[in-house]
Design an enzyme around this catalytic site. Structure first.
Site, PDB file in Angstrom:
ATOM      1  N   TYR A  35     -47.242 -26.196  41.630  1.00 50.29           N
ATOM      2  CA  TYR A  35     -46.727 -27.339  42.394  1.00 50.29           C
ATOM      3  C   TYR A  35     -45.386 -26.909  43.017  1.00 50.29           C
ATOM      4  O   TYR A  35     -44.365 -27.547  42.820  1.00 50.29           O
ATOM      5  CB  TYR A  35     -46.536 -28.570  41.507  1.00 50.29           C
ATOM      6  CG  TYR A  35     -47.739 -28.919  40.660  1.00 50.29           C
ATOM      7  CD1 TYR A  35     -48.726 -29.774  41.151  1.00 50.29           C
ATOM      8  CD2 TYR A  35     -47.892 -28.387  39.382  1.00 50.29           C
ATOM      9  CE1 TYR A  35     -49.827 -30.085  40.385  1.00 50.29           C
ATOM     10  CE2 TYR A  35     -48.996 -28.695  38.611  1.00 50.29           C
ATOM     11  CZ  TYR A  35     -49.962 -29.546  39.105  1.00 50.29           C
ATOM     12  OH  TYR A  35     -51.054 -29.854  38.348  1.00 50.29           O
ATOM     13  N   GLU A  94     -49.361 -24.292  45.685  1.00 50.89           N
ATOM     14  CA  GLU A  94     -49.005 -25.613  46.202  1.00 50.89           C
ATOM     15  C   GLU A  94     -50.151 -26.091  47.093  1.00 50.89           C
ATOM     16  O   GLU A  94     -50.740 -25.306  47.829  1.00 50.89           O
ATOM     17  CB  GLU A  94     -47.671 -25.490  46.974  1.00 50.89           C
ATOM     18  CG  GLU A  94     -47.408 -26.503  48.053  1.00 50.89           C
ATOM     19  CD  GLU A  94     -47.199 -27.913  47.520  1.00 50.89           C
ATOM     20  OE1 GLU A  94     -46.516 -28.081  46.502  1.00 50.89           O
ATOM     21  OE2 GLU A  94     -47.736 -28.843  48.147  1.00 50.89           O
ATOM     22  N   ASP A 127     -44.313 -28.426  37.949  1.00 52.00           N
ATOM     23  CA  ASP A 127     -43.520 -29.534  38.507  1.00 52.00           C
ATOM     24  C   ASP A 127     -44.436 -30.468  39.297  1.00 52.00           C
ATOM     25  O   ASP A 127     -44.341 -30.574  40.512  1.00 52.00           O
ATOM     26  CB  ASP A 127     -42.432 -28.921  39.419  1.00 52.00           C
ATOM     27  CG  ASP A 127     -41.439 -29.958  39.926  1.00 52.00           C
ATOM     28  OD1 ASP A 127     -41.496 -31.116  39.472  1.00 52.00           O
ATOM     29  OD2 ASP A 127     -40.616 -29.605  40.784  1.00 52.00           O
ATOM     30  N   CYS A 168     -41.206 -36.106  37.090  1.00 51.33           N
ATOM     31  CA  CYS A 168     -40.497 -37.300  37.559  1.00 51.33           C
ATOM     32  C   CYS A 168     -41.151 -38.541  36.953  1.00 51.33           C
ATOM     33  O   CYS A 168     -40.920 -39.658  37.407  1.00 51.33           O
ATOM     34  CB  CYS A 168     -40.483 -37.350  39.081  1.00 51.33           C
ATOM     35  SG  CYS A 168     -42.100 -37.213  39.802  1.00 51.33           S
TER      36      CYS A 168
HETATM   37  N1  SAH Z   1     -41.409 -27.734  42.781  1.00 46.05           N
HETATM   38  C1  SAH Z   1     -41.120 -28.316  44.063  1.00 46.05           C
HETATM   39  C2  SAH Z   1     -42.030 -29.491  44.451  1.00 46.05           C
HETATM   40  C3  SAH Z   1     -42.323 -30.517  43.406  1.00 46.05           C
HETATM   41  S1  SAH Z   1     -43.084 -31.993  44.013  1.00 46.05           S
HETATM   42  C4  SAH Z   1     -39.661 -28.740  44.140  1.00 46.05           C
HETATM   43  O1  SAH Z   1     -38.991 -28.898  43.143  1.00 46.05           O
HETATM   44  O2  SAH Z   1     -39.178 -28.899  45.265  1.00 46.05           O
HETATM   45  C5  SAH Z   1     -44.751 -31.789  43.637  1.00 46.05           C
HETATM   46  C6  SAH Z   1     -45.505 -30.905  44.608  1.00 46.05           C
HETATM   47  O3  SAH Z   1     -46.850 -30.812  44.129  1.00 46.05           O
HETATM   48  C7  SAH Z   1     -45.626 -31.433  46.033  1.00 46.05           C
HETATM   49  O4  SAH Z   1     -45.147 -30.448  46.932  1.00 46.05           O
HETATM   50  C8  SAH Z   1     -47.139 -31.687  46.240  1.00 46.05           C
HETATM   51  O5  SAH Z   1     -47.584 -31.371  47.542  1.00 46.05           O
HETATM   52  C9  SAH Z   1     -47.740 -30.734  45.245  1.00 46.05           C
HETATM   53  N2  SAH Z   1     -49.074 -31.068  44.722  1.00 46.05           N
HETATM   54  C10 SAH Z   1     -49.620 -32.279  44.465  1.00 46.05           C
HETATM   55  N3  SAH Z   1     -50.831 -32.169  43.900  1.00 46.05           N
HETATM   56  C11 SAH Z   1     -51.081 -30.834  43.773  1.00 46.05           C
HETATM   57  C12 SAH Z   1     -52.170 -30.077  43.246  1.00 46.05           C
HETATM   58  N4  SAH Z   1     -53.237 -30.672  42.755  1.00 46.05           N
HETATM   59  N5  SAH Z   1     -52.073 -28.732  43.276  1.00 46.05           N
HETATM   60  C13 SAH Z   1     -50.972 -28.119  43.801  1.00 46.05           C
HETATM   61  N6  SAH Z   1     -49.914 -28.783  44.298  1.00 46.05           N
HETATM   62  C14 SAH Z   1     -49.966 -30.123  44.298  1.00 46.05           C
END
Ligand code: SAH
Length: 380
Positions: A240, A261, A309, A336
């Site tokens: 993520y 991601e 995350d 979160c």
């Molecule tokens: N680690 C990053 C983003 C965290 S937010 C930071 O701290 O900036 C969570 C992220 O997960 C988002 O960018 C969203 O697009 C992604 N996401 C949501 N579902 C997902 C999935 N099933 N697989 C991969 N990424 C995903």
């Protein structure tokens, strides 16, 4: 009216703003004790370095009031717009830009979009700021492509808002979607802003996820890195990853990073970000974390440390199964939503991981969201 916001009673964007900041912190710490705290020690919450003007992303909507167009905030529970000339958690820059924009839209006869009658054009404006570089982007979201007099508008916009370094228009034809548009057109500037986080540069596109509280994010990431205990030899998974922030920051202290991601636009930013920082020991893949982690297990890939995350919904059990099969020594779970985090910690508990400690961080003063970092280690 409370101590910091004159709209506290009317606006329901900040659900906790009628509590003192100390009580808000107590409440968030309590949430962490109630969920991840059932499985591990909860440390004292780290307060936000700033409790007003902390958001680097501000969202505004507009409404007609007599012969004027006014800037306001969207009341999510009622679907109505509350006129407000100052949002206390937004920066002075963002507040000044939205006020200037309201006048400009009115003089160009750009009217707010009404989802019921489907009349009007303007859905919202999102102001994104790079706290470390001072770059500012306006993302103007409209209902369709028919924006009038683009050239003259752009000239007037640059004159009215000299603090803007770029502006884009995005279009979303979906009646109910107010804030994000897929198709975008740059009015001026690069169409992105570049921020610096923990010493690394990050390019941010109009719709990419980026943490909204810069200084608190640095404290959170530092804690996550400290818990990871990287020595330079580890193979790391950043699941993520968004635009690659955690992976890129960790790459200096690790051997190699696999980052995954879902959003392809964020992955495009992430790749550019790695290049911008001269980092070549990281690979970004646009995929569902679940599928990616499964592929890694099929390849018998080595993973020593994992940062995860996920969004508010947390992880899927299938992702957690693959993660446990990869068998990292440490998992750093940033969340979160302490409730889904606790659910996932239980699943990981059954898969051989012990939750050791939880560090709450207040990323969103006055709002009802709690951020926490949990360290998990492999049981012997
Ligand atoms: N680690 C990053 C983003 C965290 S937010 C930071 O701290 O900036 C969570 C992220 O997960 C988002 O960018 C969203 O697009 C992604 N996401 C949501 N579902 C997902 C999935 N099933 N697989 C991969 N990424 C995903």
């Amino acid at each position: 009216m409370n101590h910091f916001c004159q709209y506290a009673k009317k606006c329901n964007s900040c659900q906790l703003c009628n509590l003192s900041y100390e009580d808000q912190l107590r409440h968030k710490e309590h949430i962490c004790r109630k969920y991840p705290g059932k499985l591990c020690t909860v440390k004292k919450i780290t307060p936000s370095p700033r409790i007003t003007g902390y958001r680097n992303k501000a969202q505004f909507v507009y409404k007609r009031e007599g012969k004027r167009l006014v800037s306001g905030l969207y009341k999510s529970a009622t679907h109505s717009v509350m006129a407000a000339d100052h949002c206390a958690i937004c920066t002075d820059t963002a507040n000044a830009i939205t006020a200037a924009l309201a006048k400009l839209f009115y003089s160009f006869k750009v009217m707010p979009y009404d989802p019921y009658t489907e009349r009007g054009w303007l859905k919202s404006v999102v102001i994104r700021e790079a706290a470390a570089t001072g770059e500012v982007m306006a993302v103007i979201n409209g209902a369709d492509k028919s924006f009038p007099a683009k050239r003259t508008f752009t000239t007037a916009l640059q004159k009215a808002c000299p603090m803007l370094t770029t502006a884009v228009i995005t279009v979303n034809r979906d009646r109910t979607k107010l804030f994000t548009g897929k198709q975008s057109e740059v009015l001026f500037g690069s169409g992105t802003i570049t921020d610096i986080l923990c010493g690394e540069k990050f390019i941010i596109s109009p719709t990419s996820f980026y943490q909204i509280n810069h200084d608190q994010t640095e404290q959170l990431y530092q804690k996550a890195l400290e818990l990871a205990e990287l020595s330079g030899n580890e193979i790391v998974l950043d699941a993520y990853s968004g635009i690659g922030t955690i992976g890129i920051i960790a790459s200096r202290k690790a051997k190699f990073i696999h980052a995954v991601e879902l959003n392809p636009a964020a992955i495009a930013d992430a790749k550019r970000n790695a290049q911008l920082n001269g980092i070549d020991n990281i690979r970004f893949t646009a995929a569902d974390s679940r599928d990616y982690a499964k592929r890694l297990t099929e390849k018998d890939a080595r993973v020593d440390v994992a940062f995860i995350d996920p969004p508010r919904a947390g992880c899927t059990s299938s992702f957690l199964n693959s993660l446990a099969k990869l068998s990292p020594d440490r998992i750093i779970y940033i969340s979160c939503n302490p409730e889904t985090q606790a659910r996932d910690l239980r699943v990981l508990g059954r898969l051989g991981y012990r939750a050791e400690v939880c560090y709450p961080f207040d990323m969103f003063p006055h709002a009802n969201h709690t951020e926490s970092v949990v360290l998990l280690t492999k049981k012997d």
